[in-house]
Design an enzyme around this catalytic site. Structure first.
Site, mmCIF file in Angstrom:
data_model
loop_
_atom_site.group_PDB
_atom_site.id
_atom_site.type_symbol
_atom_site.label_atom_id
_atom_site.label_comp_id
_atom_site.label_asym_id
_atom_site.label_seq_id
_atom_site.Cartn_x
_atom_site.Cartn_y
_atom_site.Cartn_z
ATOM 1 N N TRP A 1 -79.394 -36.077 -28.637
ATOM 2 C CA TRP A 1 -80.441 -37.094 -28.756
ATOM 3 C C TRP A 1 -79.883 -38.488 -28.428
ATOM 4 O O TRP A 1 -80.554 -39.320 -27.842
ATOM 5 C CB TRP A 1 -81.041 -37.067 -30.168
ATOM 6 C CG TRP A 1 -81.933 -38.242 -30.428
ATOM 7 C CD1 TRP A 1 -83.240 -38.387 -30.030
ATOM 8 C CD2 TRP A 1 -81.592 -39.449 -31.109
ATOM 9 N NE1 TRP A 1 -83.715 -39.607 -30.429
ATOM 10 C CE2 TRP A 1 -82.729 -40.281 -31.088
ATOM 11 C CE3 TRP A 1 -80.433 -39.913 -31.741
ATOM 12 C CZ2 TRP A 1 -82.753 -41.543 -31.676
ATOM 13 C CZ3 TRP A 1 -80.448 -41.166 -32.318
ATOM 14 C CH2 TRP A 1 -81.597 -41.965 -32.289
ATOM 15 N N HIS A 2 -78.606 -38.725 -28.782
ATOM 16 C CA HIS A 2 -78.004 -40.018 -28.472
ATOM 17 C C HIS A 2 -77.855 -40.223 -26.975
ATOM 18 O O HIS A 2 -77.846 -41.349 -26.498
ATOM 19 C CB HIS A 2 -76.615 -40.146 -29.136
ATOM 20 C CG HIS A 2 -76.677 -40.530 -30.576
ATOM 21 N ND1 HIS A 2 -76.489 -39.624 -31.599
ATOM 22 C CD2 HIS A 2 -76.928 -41.715 -31.193
ATOM 23 C CE1 HIS A 2 -76.608 -40.257 -32.768
ATOM 24 N NE2 HIS A 2 -76.874 -41.504 -32.551
ATOM 25 N N GLY A 3 -77.727 -39.133 -26.247
ATOM 26 C CA GLY A 3 -77.560 -39.225 -24.802
ATOM 27 C C GLY A 3 -76.826 -38.007 -24.294
ATOM 28 O O GLY A 3 -76.172 -37.308 -25.060
#
Lengths: 385, 83
Positions: free
Chosen positions: A318-320
């Site tokens: 989700w952060h990347g």
């Protein structure tokens, strides 16, 4: 303009807060005014890029329509899992497209607008809670207000829709509102100190001393970056929570002294709390329930380990999609799993867990493991491998 | 035995099973997470066992942890759901 960054923002926040304070003092509802202020800030932040505004509009219409349709579907077909997963994926689709476009090289900007990552948590959780039978109606105004409420739009904290809606329609007694406003102002001031003074200080230490490519440089970078990250994000979160209070919304806190955590489980109850509790309630608990129900795996410890890896792996992604974010997630999945196995199996742990010396040593180890996690998260680790 | 007592007894049996400790029956006001008797997985096992033995479905987000942190509170929640 950037929220909670530019001087202009703080001047506007002060000016816009005065009517809110008067309304709160007079025990009048602040929601319509708060909505208008949120629209003004949205315009100031995104007004320059028409594309972002259009994407935001499409996103909101898509998510509301989806929630309303799923509510009808849920009434008609009950707890049908296939339909539930279909609607859940549809609600995640804009974020998935956005992350994919980003990973594919940034030529496409699908759903590229400020706050999509954090908004998606709220839209997905509405679908999940409709399935659970907890949400029985979806009204457009509270839904949109929750999504665009300006204090939390950039990076949370992530609120729950039922809680938010309760707050926005509640008549707050004068004394309670004045207390809330006082706490809110205090949080904003403390947040500014965290971010503009302490975080900025650690950042200076990091760039001046932490760029050696030897062990010493790596260690200095690791600790200064870790403290910078905490004071920067906790500072922002304090300001966001404080500003929410002024507008009559008790946005939940995001941090609770994470560096005194006794173990990694304790850490995730203290660090980015609204994110980790979102994952706990909507990922971890669902994975474990499905695994327990399927009866394919007997050992509860195995189930916990699988759920920890899925939970933290997803959080990492989700952060990347950069490899160090995924590594960060898996690292914490591993730490949680080892902690779980150790705490369930070890007689030594059971005998000593309440003793002071044990808690101290455990806390020091946890602190260093957490700092190493931030070193992975920073991406700096890539220079060393 | 009334329905309420039956639910209470069943919840206590489930809690003994989930926490692995008889103390939950003796001290119904003991704080379960603080005493390290229950964790996130424990809560899920609890909710699923309640569903299985009593047919009462409680979603993981329906109550906060503070609303379900002692055996007495948990029994009260389940009893209120049964009504």
């Amino acid at each position: 303009m950037q929220l909670f960054q530019d001087n202009n923002f703080f001047i506007l926040l002060a000016v816009f807060s005065i009517p809110a304070l008067i309304m709160g003092y007079l025990e009048k509802p602040i929601r319509l005014y708060g909505f208008a202020v949120s629209l003004v800030f949205l315009w100031l932040v995104m007004g320059g890029t028409t594309r972002a505004l259009i994407y935001l509009g499409v996103f909101l219409v898509w998510e509301i329509a989806e929630a309303k349709i799923y509510l009808k579907v849920r009434e008609k077909y009950g707890r049908n899992r296939k339909l539930y997963y279909l609607f859940l994926i549809l609600s995640l689709l804009p974020l998935i497209l956005n992350k994919y476009a980003h990973a594919a090289g940034g030529v496409l900007h699908w759903f590229g607008f400020l706050g999509i990552s954090y908004m998606t948590f709220k839209s997905a959780q509405v679908i999940i809670q409709i399935f659970d039978g907890q949400i029985k109606e979806v009204e457009s105004f509270p839904y949109v207000y929750m999504m665009i409420f300006f204090p939390v739009i950039t990076s949370g904290p992530i609120d729950r829709s039922l809680r938010f809606q309760n707050d926005m329609y509640r008549v707050i007694p004068r004394q309670e509102y004045m207390d809330m406003a006082g706490q809110g102002l205090f949080k904003i001031v403390l947040g500014v100190v965290y971010k503009a003074v302490i975080a900025a200080g650690f950042y200076q230490l990091e760039i001046r001393l932490g760029h050696g490519l030897d062990l010493k440089g790596a260690l200095i970078y690791m600790y200064t970056y870790g403290f910078y990250l905490f004071f920067d994000f906790a500072g922002y979160s304090l300001m966001a929570v404080g500003a929410s209070y002024l507008f009559g919304i008790k946005t939940p806190d995001n941090f609770n002294k994470p560096f005194i955590s006794v173990d990694i489980k304790d850490f995730w109850d203290r660090w980015h709390i609204t994110l980790s509790h979102w994952f706990r309630d909507f990922v971890f608990s669902r994975v474990t329930m499905n695994l327990l129900r399927s009866r394919k795996i007997k050992s509860h410890l195995t189930i916990a380990v699988i759920a920890f890896f899925i939970n933290m792996g997803l959080m990492g992604i989700w952060h990347g999609s950069e490899p160090y974010y995924i590594a960060y997630g898996l690292y914490h999945g591993l730490l949680l799993s080892i902690t779980e196995i150790y705490q369930k199996k070890s007689k030594f742990y059971k005998k000593n867990k309440k003793k002071k010396w044990y808690r101290c040593i455990s806390g020091v180890i946890t602190f260093n493991l957490v700092m190493f996690g931030f070193f992975i998260f920073s991406g700096r680790i890539m220079k060393f491998i | 035995m009334s329905d309420k007592t039956k639910i209470y007894e069943t919840v206590m049996d489930i809690l003994v099973d989930v926490t692995g400790d008889e103390v939950v029956k003796e001290e119904p006001d003991i704080n379960l997470p603080e005493e390290d008797l229950i964790d996130s997985l424990g809560y899920i096992e609890l909710l699923m066992d309640i569903e299985e033995s009593l047919g009462i479905v409680i979603a993981p987000t329906e109550y906060t942890r503070e609303e379900m942190d002692t055996p007495a509170k948990i029994a009260a929640v389940v009893q209120s759901k049964a009504e």
